[in-house]
Motif scaffolding. Structure first.
Motif, PDB file in Angstrom:
ATOM      1  N   ASN A  40       0.809  -1.219   0.000  1.00 42.17           N
ATOM      2  CA  ASN A  40       0.000   0.000   0.000  1.00 42.17           C
ATOM      3  C   ASN A  40       0.840   1.264   0.000  1.00 42.17           C
ATOM      4  OD1 ASN A  40      -2.488  -1.421   0.123  1.00 42.17           O
ATOM      5  ND2 ASN A  40      -2.151  -1.790   2.294  1.00 42.17           N
ATOM      6  N   ASP A  41       2.145   1.118  -0.136  1.00 38.93           N
ATOM      7  CA  ASP A  41       3.054   2.250  -0.141  1.00 38.93           C
ATOM      8  C   ASP A  41       2.818   3.077  -1.418  1.00 38.93           C
ATOM      9  OD1 ASP A  41       5.330   3.903  -0.505  1.00 38.93           O
ATOM     10  OD2 ASP A  41       6.533   2.563   0.748  1.00 38.93           O
ATOM     11  N   PRO A  42       2.514   4.375  -1.303  1.00 33.82           N
ATOM     12  CA  PRO A  42       2.267   5.199  -2.493  1.00 33.82           C
ATOM     13  C   PRO A  42       3.412   5.155  -3.501  1.00 33.82           C
ATOM     14  CG  PRO A  42       1.626   6.381  -0.513  1.00 33.82           C
ATOM     15  CD  PRO A  42       2.331   5.135  -0.054  1.00 33.82           C
ATOM     16  N   TYR A  43       4.630   5.012  -3.008  1.00 29.17           N
ATOM     17  CA  TYR A  43       5.781   4.957  -3.920  1.00 29.17           C
ATOM     18  C   TYR A  43       5.691   3.747  -4.836  1.00 29.17           C
ATOM     19  CZ  TYR A  43      10.510   4.151  -5.572  1.00 29.17           C
ATOM     20  OH  TYR A  43      11.581   3.897  -6.370  1.00 29.17           O
ATOM     21  N   TYR A  44       5.470   2.568  -4.253  1.00 29.11           N
ATOM     22  CA  TYR A  44       5.400   1.360  -5.071  1.00 29.11           C
ATOM     23  C   TYR A  44       4.121   1.305  -5.893  1.00 29.11           C
ATOM     24  CZ  TYR A  44       9.576  -0.352  -2.776  1.00 29.11           C
ATOM     25  OH  TYR A  44      10.863  -0.494  -2.327  1.00 29.11           O
ATOM     26  N   LEU A  45       3.037   1.840  -5.370  1.00 28.70           N
ATOM     27  CA  LEU A  45       1.812   1.899  -6.153  1.00 28.70           C
ATOM     28  C   LEU A  45       2.018   2.747  -7.405  1.00 28.70           C
ATOM     29  CD1 LEU A  45      -0.849   2.334  -3.314  1.00 28.70           C
ATOM     30  CD2 LEU A  45      -0.472   0.299  -4.738  1.00 28.70           C
ATOM     31  N   SER A  46       2.837   3.793  -7.280  1.00 30.60           N
ATOM     32  CA  SER A  46       3.158   4.620  -8.443  1.00 30.60           C
ATOM     33  C   SER A  46       4.116   3.899  -9.386  1.00 30.60           C
ATOM     34  CB  SER A  46       3.774   5.941  -7.979  1.00 30.60           C
ATOM     35  OG  SER A  46       4.228   6.696  -9.079  1.00 30.60           O
ATOM     36  N   LEU A  47       5.125   3.252  -8.803  1.00 28.70           N
ATOM     37  CA  LEU A  47       6.138   2.554  -9.600  1.00 28.70           C
ATOM     38  C   LEU A  47       5.513   1.454 -10.451  1.00 28.70           C
ATOM     39  CD1 LEU A  47       9.298   2.809  -9.691  1.00 28.70           C
ATOM     40  CD2 LEU A  47       9.360   0.808  -8.213  1.00 28.70           C
ATOM     41  N   TYR A  48       4.516   0.788  -9.891  1.00 26.88           N
ATOM     42  CA  TYR A  48       3.888  -0.336 -10.583  1.00 26.88           C
ATOM     43  C   TYR A  48       2.454  -0.011 -11.008  1.00 26.88           C
ATOM     44  CZ  TYR A  48       7.924  -3.089  -9.265  1.00 26.88           C
ATOM     45  OH  TYR A  48       9.213  -3.577  -9.137  1.00 26.88           O
ATOM     46  N   GLY A  49       2.188   1.244 -11.241  1.00 23.94           N
ATOM     47  CA  GLY A  49       0.871   1.663 -11.682  1.00 23.94           C
ATOM     48  C   GLY A  49       0.634   1.368 -13.155  1.00 23.94           C
ATOM     49  N   PRO A  50      -0.545   1.729 -13.669  1.00 22.94           N
ATOM     50  CA  PRO A  50      -0.874   1.451 -15.069  1.00 22.94           C
ATOM     51  C   PRO A  50      -0.024   2.285 -16.021  1.00 22.94           C
ATOM     52  CG  PRO A  50      -2.551   2.835 -14.065  1.00 22.94           C
ATOM     53  CD  PRO A  50      -1.635   2.411 -12.951  1.00 22.94           C
ATOM     54  N   LEU A  51       0.162   1.757 -17.231  1.00 18.22           N
ATOM     55  CA  LEU A  51       0.918   2.443 -18.280  1.00 18.22           C
ATOM     56  C   LEU A  51       0.001   2.579 -19.496  1.00 18.22           C
ATOM     57  CD1 LEU A  51       4.314   0.505 -17.921  1.00 18.22           C
ATOM     58  CD2 LEU A  51       3.711   2.748 -16.959  1.00 18.22           C
ATOM     59  N   PRO A  52      -0.891   3.559 -19.466  1.00 19.32           N
ATOM     60  CA  PRO A  52      -1.910   3.681 -20.522  1.00 19.32           C
ATOM     61  C   PRO A  52      -1.367   4.092 -21.878  1.00 19.32           C
ATOM     62  CG  PRO A  52      -2.007   5.573 -19.041  1.00 19.32           C
ATOM     63  CD  PRO A  52      -1.031   4.601 -18.432  1.00 19.32           C
ATOM     64  N   ASP A  53      -0.148   4.630 -21.927  1.00 22.07           N
ATOM     65  CA  ASP A  53       0.391   5.121 -23.193  1.00 22.07           C
ATOM     66  C   ASP A  53       1.169   4.073 -23.968  1.00 22.07           C
ATOM     67  OD1 ASP A  53      -0.679   7.635 -22.689  1.00 22.07           O
ATOM     68  OD2 ASP A  53       1.101   8.298 -21.603  1.00 22.07           O
ATOM     69  N   GLU A  54       1.272   2.872 -23.431  1.00 24.41           N
ATOM     70  CA  GLU A  54       1.932   1.791 -24.175  1.00 24.41           C
ATOM     71  C   GLU A  54       1.076   1.369 -25.370  1.00 24.41           C
ATOM     72  OE1 GLU A  54       4.818  -0.209 -24.002  1.00 24.41           O
ATOM     73  OE2 GLU A  54       5.594   1.403 -22.747  1.00 24.41           O
TER      74      GLU A  54
END
Length: 222
Positions: A40-54
């Motif tokens: 639930n760490d915001p850092y890791y949630l950001s690191l492994y978040g969605p990549l919609p522009d792929e």
């Protein structure tokens, strides 16, 4: 002249700034604040978040399915390899991108299951974004259901090579082994593949952006 290799710590850590600032609360607030789990760490949630522009939008990783020990991070590294080298630590299920100053960028990986594991010294001959997957003839012989992909499986989220593939060559010979992405979060940290080294798609996209063609790679035996 020897080219040095540095990890772009600013780019790697940029998502963590807000997290660290959020920790600067008063003593009273900290007293009643529950610790944040890595999932639930915001850092890791950001690191492994969605990549919609792929080309094929990549969904966020379900971090509950991945042991936090295998999340991407900068670590101390005391191996003998030169900066810029990739090192696959098969027994511990890690891939290191060696940097200077005794550090490395570490990724969690899944590796080849018993009977299909490979080790040695080679090079990344080239890379592909959203590659076509062509199963080797011997794999098709073992798994007849793959016959329909003998001439290649189109790229996409369900393609076994994922979002990126790094092709491992021994000199000019294709070893048929790859460093590649996967949607199967549960497989990170396990021995499951047919000899290839798999990373979360977010991690292999990051890795591929950092290493050029002809990067040396060492796969340590189990």
């Amino acid at each position: 002249m020897t080219k040095t290799f540095r990890i772009d710590r600013r780019g790697f850590l940029c998502g963590g700034a807000s997290f660290f600032l959020a920790g600067c609360t008063s003593g009273m607030e900290r007293q009643f604040k529950l610790p944040v789990s890595p999932q639930n760490d915001p850092y890791y949630l950001s690191l492994y978040g969605p990549l919609p522009d792929e080309r094929f939008p990549v969904p966020a990783v379900d971090l509950k399915k991945v042991d936090p020990a295998y999340y991407r991070r900068v670590v101390d590294y005391d191996g003998p390899e030169r900066p810029g080298t990739l090192v696959v630590d098969t027994p511990n299920r890690y891939l290191y991108l060696v940097a200077e100053n005794g550090q490395a960028l570490r990724y969690g990986v899944g590796i080849g299951r018993d009977g299909f594991a490979w080790s040695g010294r080679a090079r990344i001959a080239y890379k592909r974004a959203w590659p076509t997957w062509t199963p080797p003839a011997e794999m098709v012989a073992r798994q007849p259901e793959l016959e329909k992909f003998r001439n290649g499986m189109p790229p996409g989220l369900q393609n076994p090579l994922g979002a990126r593939a790094l092709y491992i060559f021994d000199g000019n010979r294709d070893t048929l082994y790859r460093v590649h992405g996967t949607m199967e979060e549960w497989s990170i940290g396990r021995a499951v593949s047919s000899g290839c080294v798999r990373l979360l798609n977010q991690d292999v996209i990051d890795l591929a952006s950092r290493v050029p063609n002809n990067t040396p790679i060492i796969v340590r035996p189990a």
